[in-house]
Design a protein around this motif. Structure first.
Motif, short mmCIF file in Angstrom:
data_model
loop_
_atom_site.label_atom_id
_atom_site.label_comp_id
_atom_site.label_asym_id
_atom_site.label_seq_id
_atom_site.Cartn_x
_atom_site.Cartn_y
_atom_site.Cartn_z
N LEU A 221 37.85 38.13 43.98
CA LEU A 221 36.98 37.00 43.66
C LEU A 221 37.25 35.83 44.58
O LEU A 221 38.38 35.67 45.07
N PRO A 222 36.26 34.98 44.85
CA PRO A 222 36.47 33.82 45.72
C PRO A 222 37.50 32.85 45.13
O PRO A 222 37.69 32.79 43.91
N ALA A 223 38.16 32.13 46.00
CA ALA A 223 39.14 31.14 45.55
C ALA A 223 38.45 30.06 44.73
O ALA A 223 37.39 29.55 45.11
N GLY A 224 39.03 29.73 43.58
CA GLY A 224 38.46 28.72 42.72
C GLY A 224 37.35 29.22 41.82
O GLY A 224 36.78 28.45 41.05
N TYR A 225 37.02 30.51 41.92
CA TYR A 225 35.94 31.06 41.10
C TYR A 225 36.35 31.10 39.63
O TYR A 225 35.55 30.94 38.74
N GLY A 226 37.61 31.33 39.37
CA GLY A 226 38.13 31.39 38.01
C GLY A 226 39.61 31.73 38.06
O GLY A 226 40.22 31.77 39.13
N SER A 227 40.19 31.95 36.89
CA SER A 227 41.59 32.32 36.85
C SER A 227 41.76 33.76 37.33
O SER A 227 40.79 34.51 37.48
N ASN A 228 42.98 34.16 37.52
CA ASN A 228 43.28 35.51 38.01
C ASN A 228 43.11 36.51 36.86
O ASN A 228 43.99 36.68 36.02
N ILE A 229 41.93 37.19 36.83
CA ILE A 229 41.63 38.11 35.74
C ILE A 229 42.55 39.32 35.78
O ILE A 229 42.85 39.92 34.75
N ALA A 230 43.04 39.69 36.98
CA ALA A 230 43.93 40.85 37.09
C ALA A 230 45.18 40.67 36.23
O ALA A 230 45.72 41.65 35.71
N ARG A 231 45.63 39.45 36.06
CA ARG A 231 46.81 39.21 35.23
C ARG A 231 46.52 39.33 33.74
O ARG A 231 47.44 39.39 32.94
N ARG A 232 45.25 39.33 33.37
CA ARG A 232 44.86 39.40 31.96
C ARG A 232 44.59 40.83 31.50
O ARG A 232 44.30 41.05 30.33
N VAL A 233 44.63 41.79 32.42
CA VAL A 233 44.38 43.20 32.07
C VAL A 233 45.73 43.85 31.82
O VAL A 233 46.58 43.92 32.70
N HIS A 234 45.92 44.34 30.58
CA HIS A 234 47.21 44.91 30.19
C HIS A 234 46.99 46.24 29.46
O HIS A 234 46.48 46.26 28.34
N ASP A 235 47.32 47.33 30.08
CA ASP A 235 47.38 48.65 29.44
C ASP A 235 46.19 48.90 28.52
O ASP A 235 46.31 48.96 27.29
N GLN A 236 45.03 49.04 29.09
CA GLN A 236 43.79 49.33 28.37
C GLN A 236 43.41 48.23 27.37
O GLN A 236 42.80 48.50 26.33
N SER A 237 43.77 47.02 27.66
CA SER A 237 43.35 45.88 26.85
C SER A 237 43.24 44.66 27.75
O SER A 237 43.86 44.59 28.80
N ILE A 238 42.42 43.72 27.32
CA ILE A 238 42.20 42.49 28.07
C ILE A 238 42.37 41.32 27.11
O ILE A 238 41.67 41.23 26.10
#
Length: 273
Positions: A221-238
């Protein structure tokens, strides 16, 4: 030196706070302040909550969804949208029900709730009506769409991912479908001493969940588009998303991620468009 004057144009809040600010009860069968006394609802016996129907009345009369019985409550919808009450009409109703915003008035009103001819859902007269211009405001109260969108997206993700405690697809919801006599392929099936829930078309297998989470985790995602969603994905849950993240998911990211793992009818449905 000068005199500073201020005017209250409108309020912005979530739905429970709407009841506190407007004085209209948002908890019972007539919880929609837009439809007011013309709100259509039914009580779900097993889910123990109200289900609000009749929202297709706001669509254009030629809209194909008005004829869709399978996707909704098993009936066609040909009704017209209820008339929006003006501030003066609300004030007239309040003057007929509650003279002042006092707890004593609320107790008296509760006694009459079982008399359907006198059914009223005003629980108090808002103090905002003391402002001389408040009754003439076109839109006195607004709902915080970002807050509602966040709650909706959270429930949608929980249902798609099959999270047990947060999913809206459970045994009680299936029993309510059976009670209402709609969507028969989804009714619980009794096998021996247990009940089996048929799978929805959007139900994801464990492999599909891995692919779904992988797509969201590896998105650039572009810089400043939002927070880092990759860090919110945890073992088949978000979880742990912010309100703006839910907005991005609903508007842009979710339709892309779900495209890899869901059938065409789900991808093209109104939920993901």
């Amino acid at each position: 030196m000068f005199s500073l004057k201020a005017a209250l144009l409108w309020t912005i809040s979530d739905f429970p706070a709407y009841a506190m600010l407007s004085g209209w009860s948002t908890r019972d069968g007539k919880a929609c302040p837009r439809c007011a006394g013309d709100t259509k609802s039914c009580w779900l016996k097993h889910g123990r909550k109200f289900c609000y129907t009749g929202y297709r009345r706001f669509l254009h009369k030629s809209d194909r969804m008005r004829k869709d019985k399978i996707s909704f409550d098993g009936k066609m919808e040909w009704g017209e949208a209820p008339k929006l009450l003006s501030g003066m009409e609300m004030l007239q109703q309040l003057n007929g029900v509650l003279s002042e915003y006092k707890k004593e008035d609320l107790k008296k009103r509760r006694i009459e709730l079982f008399d359907h001819d006198k059914l009223q859902f005003w629980k108090k007269k808002s103090i905002f009506f003391e402002l001389p211009y408040w009754a003439n405001n076109l839109v006195p109260h607004n709902l915080d769409i970002m807050h509602i969108e966040g709650n909706y997206c959270d429930n949608l993700l929980s249902t798609i991912m099959g999270l047990v405690r947060k999913s809206k697809d459970n045994l009680n919801s299936r029993r309510d479908l059976e009670e209402l006599g709609i969507r028969k392929p989804l009714h619980p099936i009794r096998k021996g001493s247990s009940l089996v829930l048929p799978l929805f078309s959007f139900t994801l297998s464990r492999v599909d969940k891995d692919i779904f989470c992988k797509v969201l985790k590896e998105m650039k995602l572009p810089a400043g588009y939002g927070s880092n969603i990759a860090r919110r994905v945890h073992d088949q849950s978000i979880w742990g998303l912010k309100t703006h993240d839910y907005h991005m998911l609903m508007q842009q990211l979710l339709p892309i991620a779900i495209r890899r793992v869901s059938p065409k009818n789900v991808v093209l449905s109104n939920v993901f468009r």
